[in-house]
Design an enzyme around this catalytic site. Structure first.
Site, short mmCIF file in Angstrom:
data_model
loop_
_atom_site.label_atom_id
_atom_site.label_comp_id
_atom_site.label_asym_id
_atom_site.label_seq_id
_atom_site.Cartn_x
_atom_site.Cartn_y
_atom_site.Cartn_z
N CYS A 64 -4.23 0.71 -2.35
CA CYS A 64 -3.93 -0.44 -1.72
C CYS A 64 -2.93 -1.43 -2.28
CB CYS A 64 -5.14 -1.55 -1.62
SG CYS A 64 -6.55 -0.64 -0.68
N CYS A 105 -10.87 -3.09 -4.07
CA CYS A 105 -9.80 -4.14 -4.60
C CYS A 105 -10.59 -5.59 -5.09
CB CYS A 105 -8.90 -4.41 -3.51
SG CYS A 105 -7.71 -3.27 -3.25
N GLU A 142 -3.09 -4.63 -3.06
CA GLU A 142 -3.55 -5.46 -3.95
C GLU A 142 -3.76 -4.92 -5.58
OE1 GLU A 142 -4.92 -4.61 -1.14
OE2 GLU A 142 -5.92 -6.38 -0.17
N CYS A 186 -10.53 -4.85 0.51
CA CYS A 186 -11.44 -3.67 0.53
C CYS A 186 -12.36 -3.96 -0.75
CB CYS A 186 -10.79 -2.58 0.74
SG CYS A 186 -10.30 -1.88 -1.09
N ASN A 199 0.97 -1.18 0.07
CA ASN A 199 -0.04 0.04 0.01
C ASN A 199 0.90 1.25 0.11
OD1 ASN A 199 0.43 -0.85 2.60
ND2 ASN A 199 -0.97 0.49 3.27
N GLU A 258 0.59 5.37 0.47
CA GLU A 258 -0.37 6.41 1.02
C GLU A 258 -0.10 7.84 0.49
OE1 GLU A 258 -0.81 5.70 5.18
OE2 GLU A 258 -1.90 3.83 4.87
N1 THU Z 1 -5.11 -1.37 2.41
C1 THU Z 1 -4.58 -2.27 1.67
O1 THU Z 1 -3.51 -1.96 1.07
N2 THU Z 1 -5.62 -3.20 1.28
C2 THU Z 1 -6.51 -3.49 2.00
O2 THU Z 1 -7.10 -4.63 1.20
C3 THU Z 1 -7.19 -2.91 2.79
C4 THU Z 1 -6.55 -1.69 3.13
C5 THU Z 1 -4.49 -0.28 3.18
C6 THU Z 1 -4.96 0.95 2.42
C7 THU Z 1 -4.50 1.94 3.41
O3 THU Z 1 -3.17 2.41 3.13
C8 THU Z 1 -4.16 1.18 4.89
O4 THU Z 1 -4.45 -0.19 4.38
C9 THU Z 1 -5.30 1.71 5.73
O5 THU Z 1 -6.57 1.51 5.24
#
Ligand code: THU
Length: 160
Positions: free
Chosen positions: A72, A114, A74, A111, A61, A63
């Protein structure tokens, strides 16, 4: 009134029960968490994809100070794989999450956004993508993204 049920099957494996190639994919997902850029959530997610030819592609991920712009793990991995290897079906994805000094005991389900992108992978390559959700107490394995997203919005829904 009609009623119907939609069932999803999930198998939970201990590391030692996984096939060697899946164990390798789980390790790659865990390793990928170390490249997460997550100064805001401090939640490090790693994803590892197994392509048809055996190649592993990873992502984490990423940000942003403008929160919604982050991506994310994925989708980072999937979009990179499809750019670099557009002709290679993605056969499996492993997902791991790390925070506060340890990997999560329970698997982190992807999520909704994704899941929709993962579904497009199956439709694009016309083959299922296995999903390995890594928890430190077991790896939860689903044989298709459809098990994660039973009611699917796909390209056929756009046809009149
Ligand atoms: N996140 C992911 O990378 N994958 C997921 O399936 C759920 C959430 C990340 C997004 C964000 O950077 C952090 O987790 C908190 O939500």
């Amino acid at each position: 009134m009609e009623k119907y049920e939609i069932k999803s099957e999930v198998c939970v494996y201990q590391d030692s029960e996984l096939r060697a190639e899946d164990r390798e994919l789980v390790e790659a997902a865990k390793q990928a968490t170390t490249n997460s850029y997550s100064p805001y959530s401090r939640f490090k997610v790693g994803a590892a994809l197994r392509l048809q030819d055996g190649t592993i592609v990873t992502g984490s991920n990423q940000e942003n100070a403008s929160y919604p712009l982050g991506l994310c793990a994925e989708r980072t991995a999937i979009f990179h794989a499809q750019h670099m290897h557009p002709d290679q079906p993605i056969r499996a994805i492993a997902i791991a999450a790390w925070a506060n000094g340890h990997f999560y005991e329970e698997p982190i389900p992807p999520c909704g956004a994704c899941r929709q992108v993962m579904l497009e992978v199956e439709n694009r390559y016309k083959s299922p993508m296995r999903v390995l959700l890594c928890g430190s107490r077991g790896v939860h394995v689903l044989e298709s993204v459809k098990c994660l997203l039973p009611f699917q919005f796909v390209s056929e829904n756009l046809k009149k």
